[in-house]
Design a protein around this motif. Structure first.
Motif, mmCIF file in Angstrom:
data_model
loop_
_atom_site.group_PDB
_atom_site.id
_atom_site.type_symbol
_atom_site.label_atom_id
_atom_site.label_comp_id
_atom_site.label_asym_id
_atom_site.label_seq_id
_atom_site.Cartn_x
_atom_site.Cartn_y
_atom_site.Cartn_z
ATOM 1 N N ILE A 32 -4.767 -16.574 -9.064
ATOM 2 C CA ILE A 32 -3.774 -17.647 -8.969
ATOM 3 C C ILE A 32 -2.420 -17.180 -9.488
ATOM 4 N N ALA A 33 -2.433 -16.435 -10.589
ATOM 5 C CA ALA A 33 -1.179 -15.922 -11.173
ATOM 6 C C ALA A 33 -1.485 -14.610 -11.890
ATOM 7 N N MET A 34 -0.477 -13.745 -11.902
ATOM 8 C CA MET A 34 -0.674 -12.421 -12.503
ATOM 9 C C MET A 34 0.658 -11.934 -13.066
ATOM 10 N N ASP A 35 0.719 -11.621 -14.363
ATOM 11 C CA ASP A 35 1.895 -11.031 -15.008
ATOM 12 C C ASP A 35 1.489 -9.684 -15.589
ATOM 13 N N LEU A 36 2.095 -8.608 -15.086
ATOM 14 C CA LEU A 36 1.695 -7.252 -15.467
ATOM 15 C C LEU A 36 2.875 -6.524 -16.096
ATOM 16 N N ASN A 72 3.651 0.628 -26.466
ATOM 17 C CA ASN A 72 3.153 -0.688 -26.862
ATOM 18 C C ASN A 72 3.693 -1.740 -25.889
ATOM 19 N N LEU A 73 2.806 -2.329 -25.089
ATOM 20 C CA LEU A 73 3.205 -3.316 -24.085
ATOM 21 C C LEU A 73 2.568 -4.664 -24.389
ATOM 22 N N PRO A 74 3.219 -5.760 -23.970
ATOM 23 C CA PRO A 74 2.573 -7.072 -24.108
ATOM 24 C C PRO A 74 1.274 -7.117 -23.294
ATOM 25 N N ASP A 75 0.402 -8.056 -23.653
ATOM 26 C CA ASP A 75 -0.860 -8.195 -22.930
ATOM 27 C C ASP A 75 -0.627 -8.675 -21.497
ATOM 28 N N ARG A 76 -1.494 -8.220 -20.604
ATOM 29 C CA ARG A 76 -1.452 -8.718 -19.221
ATOM 30 C C ARG A 76 -1.932 -10.173 -19.188
ATOM 31 N N VAL A 77 -1.389 -10.912 -18.223
ATOM 32 C CA VAL A 77 -1.847 -12.282 -17.983
ATOM 33 C C VAL A 77 -2.388 -12.343 -16.561
ATOM 34 N N ILE A 78 -3.697 -12.589 -16.423
ATOM 35 C CA ILE A 78 -4.325 -12.673 -15.108
ATOM 36 C C ILE A 78 -5.129 -13.966 -15.064
ATOM 37 N N ILE A 79 -4.717 -14.889 -14.201
ATOM 38 C CA ILE A 79 -5.398 -16.175 -14.055
ATOM 39 C C ILE A 79 -6.218 -16.139 -12.767
ATOM 40 N N LEU A 80 -7.526 -16.108 -12.904
ATOM 41 C CA LEU A 80 -8.420 -16.062 -11.742
ATOM 42 C C LEU A 80 -8.653 -17.472 -11.206
ATOM 43 N N SER A 81 -8.927 -17.543 -9.924
ATOM 44 C CA SER A 81 -9.133 -18.852 -9.283
ATOM 45 C C SER A 81 -10.379 -19.554 -9.812
ATOM 46 N N SER A 82 -11.303 -18.784 -10.403
ATOM 47 C CA SER A 82 -12.545 -19.376 -10.911
ATOM 48 C C SER A 82 -12.348 -20.076 -12.257
ATOM 49 N N GLU A 83 -11.184 -19.860 -12.905
ATOM 50 C CA GLU A 83 -10.946 -20.471 -14.206
ATOM 51 C C GLU A 83 -10.660 -21.957 -14.063
ATOM 52 N N LYS A 84 -11.063 -22.717 -15.063
ATOM 53 C CA LYS A 84 -10.842 -24.154 -15.057
ATOM 54 C C LYS A 84 -9.351 -24.456 -15.172
ATOM 55 N N GLU A 85 -8.870 -25.371 -14.341
ATOM 56 C CA GLU A 85 -7.461 -25.789 -14.316
ATOM 57 C C GLU A 85 -6.519 -24.594 -14.122
ATOM 58 N N ALA A 86 -6.929 -23.641 -13.291
ATOM 59 C CA ALA A 86 -6.096 -22.460 -13.041
ATOM 60 C C ALA A 86 -4.765 -22.828 -12.397
ATOM 61 N N VAL A 98 5.788 -7.315 -13.728
ATOM 62 C CA VAL A 98 5.603 -7.705 -12.325
ATOM 63 C C VAL A 98 4.894 -9.057 -12.316
ATOM 64 N N GLU A 99 5.500 -10.016 -11.620
ATOM 65 C CA GLU A 99 4.919 -11.354 -11.533
ATOM 66 C C GLU A 99 4.435 -11.597 -10.104
ATOM 67 N N ILE A 100 3.164 -11.921 -9.957
ATOM 68 C CA ILE A 100 2.566 -12.164 -8.637
ATOM 69 C C ILE A 100 2.033 -13.598 -8.597
ATOM 70 N N ARG A 101 2.441 -14.304 -7.551
ATOM 71 C CA ARG A 101 2.001 -15.677 -7.349
ATOM 72 C C ARG A 101 1.665 -15.849 -5.871
ATOM 73 N N PRO A 102 0.958 -16.930 -5.501
ATOM 74 C CA PRO A 102 0.804 -17.224 -4.066
ATOM 75 C C PRO A 102 2.160 -17.472 -3.427
#
Length: 406
Positions: A107-111, A374-388, A38-42
């Motif tokens: 900012i972005a989320m891949d689950l 066995n699943l790939p790692d989640r990718v969660i980019i928070l707005s507080s991260e640098k250059e998110a 599942v890919e979530i973006r603004p």
């Protein structure tokens, strides 16, 4: 814009160069499952973060029936369309923000997710049975389709559902399986003077597969003087489609369609040794190509079948097929025999080609842990991260957001 009110764009994607569906539904050794992320973006045109509290995903089956849909008058005057929706398997929780926090600013989320398709049998709960194949009959008199439903909760008050159609086929009726290649025999009589017997070499067929029936009409030796006066006029072989609406309800209704028919004229007296013949016909198929030879894109929720229907059992309807052999006689009652057969969406050659792939899928499935896949790692980019915002293809230059050029 307040992150609480920023709309999210949600989509799902499957494994690279592959379908969402891994394995073969109906064949438990292949551990049929739906794999993707599942890919979530603004929302489109927005680079502001979105608040995400929780993300869930499930597979949902929807069924509808409307027996009167073929007739224009009955469609409006008859009973309305009946619908059901059932959960298939279990709902999977993909993300939940930490305790004590209302939402994460994302900012972005891949689950990644993996939903196992049940392979239980009839007596079990609905969500644990093998789900029937996706199918839509002409005029939508009956249909079954599946959707992946993603539920995204944004803060305390906003919860949105996003649906994505998923076509599903069943592979447990392939004509190459040994269970369908055992001969079937049956004998009936109408008035004890003549018996009608048939033998089928196999009992699963697909589009354009030849169907051959060995038929024997035999006199009853105890009534031989009457049997000798019997004239065999003709023998008819037909394929019948029987649709039962609401089979588990109080008032099931049946509709029978003749799919194909072949008649052999005989016109002779019954021999003492009996009358033996072979009758055959080809199960009809529809051409998926238009007059220009182009296969048009089908509906996303339904696979492209070469036949309009096949053997299947759902909650609201059931489709069965029968070989109907009728012997028309003079000086004796006509004899009719109905023998059930299985109709598969694929022809004999296509079934053979699937066998190696099914064997390989079973080997692959033996390495899968159902309880802890066995699943790939989640990718969660928070707005507080640098250059998110780089994950949205943007960068900030002098306080202004611009397209990122690597």
């Amino acid at each position: 814009m307040n992150a609480q009110n920023v709309p999210a764009t949600v989509r799902i994607s499957g494994p690279p160069n592959s379908s969402f569906l891994v394995g073969y539904p109906g064949i438990s050794a292949t551990l049929p499952r739906i794999v993707g992320k599942v890919e979530i973006r603004p929302g489109a045109g927005i680079s502001a973060p979105v608040n995400i509290s929780m993300v869930r995903i499930c597979l949902q089956r929807k069924e509808t029936i409307h027996p009167a849909a073929e007739n224009m008058a009955r469609r409006h005057l008859g009973t309305p369309r009946r619908e059901t929706a059932d959960l298939v398997g279990k709902e999977v929780l993909l993300f939940r923000c930490v305790s004590g926090k209302e939402a994460e600013s994302v900012i972005a989320m891949d689950l990644p997710f993996q939903i196992f398709i049940p392979f239980g049998r009839g007596g079990e709960e609905t969500n644990r049975r093998i789900p029937p194949a996706s199918l839509q009959l002409p005029s939508r008199i009956a249909e079954t389709y599946y959707e992946l439903v993603v539920t995204v909760q944004q803060g305390a008050s906003i919860q949105n559902r996003y649906t994505f159609p998923i076509p599903l086929q069943r592979y447990d009726t392939l004509s190459t399986f040994g269970m369908y290649n055992r001969p079937e025999s049956k004998v009936v009589t109408a008035d004890s003077i003549v018996t009608l017997g048939i033998s089928l070499p196999k009992w699963s067929y697909g589009p354009l597969d030849p169907i051959t029936v060995y038929i024997k009409l035999a006199p009853n030796p105890d009534w031989l003087h009457k049997a000798k006066r019997v004239t065999i006029q003709k023998i008819t072989l037909a394929i019948e489609e029987e649709i039962t609406f609401n089979p588990e309800g109080d008032e099931p209704t049946k509709k029978i369609n003749k799919i194909a028919k072949h008649t052999q004229q005989v016109g002779q007296k019954m021999p003492e040794s009996g009358y033996v013949t072979n009758l055959g016909l080809v199960f009809p198929a529809r051409d998926l190509r238009d007059p220009d030879g182009i296969i048009k894109r089908g509906k996303p929720a339904f696979p492209m079948y070469e036949i309009s229907s096949f053997t299947t059992t759902s909650t609201l309807y059931k489709i069965e097929f029968f070989l109907c052999i009728k012997a028309q006689l003079a000086s004796a009652r006509d004899i009719t025999l109905r023998q059930p057969i299985v109709i598969c969406p694929m022809d004999q050659q296509a079934c053979k080609e699937e066998m190696d792939a099914i064997e390989q899928a079973a080997k692959d499935a033996s390495m899968v842990d159902v309880n802890n896949p066995n699943l790939p790692d989640r990718v969660i980019i928070l707005s507080s991260e640098k250059e998110a915002i780089r994950h949205l293809g943007l960068c900030e230059v002098g306080g202004v957001k611009k397209m990122l050029i690597e």
